[in-house]
Enzyme design. Structure first.
Site, PDB file in Angstrom:
ATOM      1  N   SER A 145     121.956   0.052  50.406  1.00 14.07           N
ATOM      2  CA  SER A 145     120.764  -0.667  50.477  1.00 14.07           C
ATOM      3  C   SER A 145     119.831  -0.178  51.578  1.00 14.07           C
ATOM      4  CB  SER A 145     121.090  -2.156  50.630  1.00 14.07           C
ATOM      5  OG  SER A 145     119.968  -2.872  50.547  1.00 14.07           O
ATOM      6  N   TYR A 158     124.253  -8.793  56.295  1.00 13.67           N
ATOM      7  CA  TYR A 158     124.336  -8.011  54.851  1.00 13.67           C
ATOM      8  C   TYR A 158     123.752  -6.665  55.409  1.00 13.67           C
ATOM      9  CZ  TYR A 158     122.549  -6.545  50.452  1.00 13.67           C
ATOM     10  OH  TYR A 158     122.568  -5.571  49.299  1.00 13.67           O
TER      11      TYR A 158
HETATM   12  N1  LIG Z   1     119.746  -6.502  43.686  1.00  8.75           N
HETATM   13  C1  LIG Z   1     119.164  -5.970  44.744  1.00  8.75           C
HETATM   14  O1  LIG Z   1     118.213  -6.305  44.987  1.00  8.75           O
HETATM   15  C2  LIG Z   1     120.248  -4.829  45.455  1.00  8.75           C
HETATM   16  C3  LIG Z   1     119.443  -4.164  46.518  1.00  8.75           C
HETATM   17  C4  LIG Z   1     119.998  -3.388  47.295  1.00  8.75           C
HETATM   18  C5  LIG Z   1     121.553  -3.207  47.079  1.00  8.75           C
HETATM   19  N2  LIG Z   1     122.149  -4.054  45.928  1.00  8.75           N
HETATM   20  C6  LIG Z   1     123.672  -3.844  45.912  1.00  8.75           C
HETATM   21  O2  LIG Z   1     123.806  -3.295  44.447  1.00  8.75           O
HETATM   22  C7  LIG Z   1     125.165  -3.878  44.179  1.00  8.75           C
HETATM   23  C8  LIG Z   1     125.065  -4.611  42.911  1.00  8.75           C
HETATM   24  O3  LIG Z   1     123.912  -5.465  43.095  1.00  8.75           O
HETATM   25  P1  LIG Z   1     123.752  -6.479  41.881  1.00  8.75           P
HETATM   26  O4  LIG Z   1     122.196  -6.703  42.114  1.00  8.75           O
HETATM   27  O5  LIG Z   1     124.047  -5.713  40.396  1.00  8.75           O
HETATM   28  O6  LIG Z   1     124.031  -7.763  42.049  1.00  8.75           O
HETATM   29  P2  LIG Z   1     125.257  -8.624  41.108  1.00  8.75           P
HETATM   30  O7  LIG Z   1     124.941  -8.791  39.705  1.00  8.75           O
HETATM   31  O8  LIG Z   1     125.532 -10.005  42.005  1.00  8.75           O
HETATM   32  O9  LIG Z   1     126.627  -7.884  41.071  1.00  8.75           O
HETATM   33  C9  LIG Z   1     127.353  -7.853  42.252  1.00  8.75           C
HETATM   34  C10 LIG Z   1     128.990  -8.140  41.630  1.00  8.75           C
HETATM   35  O10 LIG Z   1     130.072  -8.075  42.896  1.00  8.75           O
HETATM   36  C11 LIG Z   1     131.046  -8.998  42.292  1.00  8.75           C
HETATM   37  N3  LIG Z   1     131.872  -9.311  43.365  1.00  8.75           N
HETATM   38  C12 LIG Z   1     131.415 -10.350  44.404  1.00  8.75           C
HETATM   39  N4  LIG Z   1     132.468 -10.504  45.334  1.00  8.75           N
HETATM   40  C13 LIG Z   1     133.502  -9.933  44.853  1.00  8.75           C
HETATM   41  C14 LIG Z   1     134.817  -9.407  45.104  1.00  8.75           C
HETATM   42  N5  LIG Z   1     135.385 -10.176  46.220  1.00  8.75           N
HETATM   43  N6  LIG Z   1     135.688  -8.818  44.487  1.00  8.75           N
HETATM   44  C15 LIG Z   1     134.913  -8.180  43.431  1.00  8.75           C
HETATM   45  N7  LIG Z   1     133.703  -8.383  42.896  1.00  8.75           N
HETATM   46  C16 LIG Z   1     133.039  -9.209  43.781  1.00  8.75           C
HETATM   47  C17 LIG Z   1     130.066 -10.049  41.845  1.00  8.75           C
HETATM   48  O11 LIG Z   1     130.594 -11.300  41.177  1.00  8.75           O
HETATM   49  P3  LIG Z   1     130.018 -12.703  41.525  1.00  8.75           P
HETATM   50  O12 LIG Z   1     128.681 -12.686  40.705  1.00  8.75           O
HETATM   51  O13 LIG Z   1     130.834 -13.721  40.889  1.00  8.75           O
HETATM   52  O14 LIG Z   1     129.659 -12.945  43.096  1.00  8.75           O
HETATM   53  C18 LIG Z   1     129.105  -9.481  41.074  1.00  8.75           C
HETATM   54  O15 LIG Z   1     129.553  -9.364  39.728  1.00  8.75           O
HETATM   55  C19 LIG Z   1     125.541  -4.868  45.419  1.00  8.75           C
HETATM   56  O16 LIG Z   1     126.517  -4.101  46.146  1.00  8.75           O
HETATM   57  C20 LIG Z   1     124.283  -5.010  45.869  1.00  8.75           C
HETATM   58  O17 LIG Z   1     124.627  -5.563  47.379  1.00  8.75           O
HETATM   59  C21 LIG Z   1     121.511  -4.678  45.424  1.00  8.75           C
END
Ligand SMILES: NC(=O)c1ccc[n+]([C@@H]2O[C@H](COP(=O)([O-])OP(=O)(O)OC[C@H]3O[C@@H](n4cnc5c(N)ncnc54)[C@H](OP(=O)(O)O)[C@@H]3O)[C@@H](O)[C@H]2O)c1
Length: 254
Positions: A145, A158
């Protein structure tokens, strides 16, 4: 095995309920990808993602995997490779955002976030790297990120997990040169997903579909780092050079 044009035919998603993961898989299955393995915690909304992908004609399998259960990673991921054979792409979007206030109130929660976003993915990635090396090809995609490039006082837990993961991904990628296996590190800014629901969008905010497009473009071009959107690399180049006192003021503005 990726086809003659380099298109992915099978993908394992670590964090199968992810919104960005769903968008990546949707775009892959519109191409040559016909096998998707979603691995995650059973409660993480994977059924919904699976239904979506099956409607596109993909074969989708679900497996239990928890980033924090590092002792299980070799077994769980090893079993998936044994069962499905060649896996072209391992995409690892598992992660939580949390809030700095919540981490300040509950340091154990902060440590849990480090375990999900960093420790768990280090463990899983090393298992994946071994299996991809054994098959002689494959790509691992890790989600960093822009928050990891320079810590902000309002989300430094984070940010530090992503700084660690970013450095790990670069080092692992360098260690794998010459093996046929690659690591791609993705650095998104603000993406409108369930992770950021209810938050004010930051400048250059984007969508899961656009991030997915950039990831697939990066895979096709063999890129090591993908910024989403690409324009973010310019302000963050400058941000990294700012003196701490100036950065404190700039980063307060969101
Ligand atoms: N969205 C943004 O603005 C953004 C920006 C920069 C980087 N990112 C990164 O991109 C990645 C995907 O993000 P996203 O936006 O698609 O978010 P998301 O939809 O919340 O996806 C993250 C997934 O990780 C799962 N997770 C959480 N704890 C876990 C565990 N202990 N074991 C296995 N899975 C687990 C979550 O499940 P639950 O939903 O049940 O917790 C969710 O399905 C993340 O690593 C995030 O940090 C996102």
């Amino acid at each position: 095995m990726r086809d003659a044009l380099g298109e992915v035919q099978s993908v394992l998603v670590l964090g199968g309920g992810s919104d960005i993961g769903r968008a990546v898989c949707r775009q892959l299955v519109k191409g040559r990808c016909d096998t998707v393995i979603l691995a995650g915690r059973p409660e993480d909304g994977m059924d919904d993602v699976a239904a979506d992908l099956r409607a596109e004609g993909a074969t989708v399998e679900l497996r239990d995997w928890d980033a924090t259960d590092v002792a299980s990673h070799a077994g769980v991921i090893g079993d998936i490779f044994d069962e499905f054979g060649d896996i072209d792409l391992v995409y690892a979007p598992a992660g939580i955002l949390g809030s700095q206030e919540a981490f300040d109130r509950d340091p154990a929660f902060a440590a849990a976030a480090v375990q999900i976003n960093f420790g768990g993915l280090v463990s899983a990635s090393l298992v994946v790297a071994d299996r991809l090396k054994a098959q002689g090809h494959g790509v691992l995609v890790l989600m960093s990120s822009v928050a990891g490039l320079r810590a902000r006082k309002n989300n430094f837990v984070y940010g530090s997990t992503k700084a660690g993961l970013d450095a790990f991904g670069q080092g692992l990628g360098d260690a794998l040169v010459g093996t046929g296996v690659r690591v791609m590190v993705v650095r998104p800014g603000f993406v409108r997903t369930k992770m950021t629901e209810g938050m004010d969008a930051a400048p250059f905010s984007t969508t899961p579909e656009e991030v997915a497009h950039l990831i697939i473009d990066g895979l096709t071009k063999g890129m090591e780092t993908v910024w989403a959107p690409p324009v973010l690399k310019y302000p963050f180049f400058v941000f990294q050079l700012l003196p701490r006192a100036v950065w404190r003021r700039v980063s307060e503005r969101g």
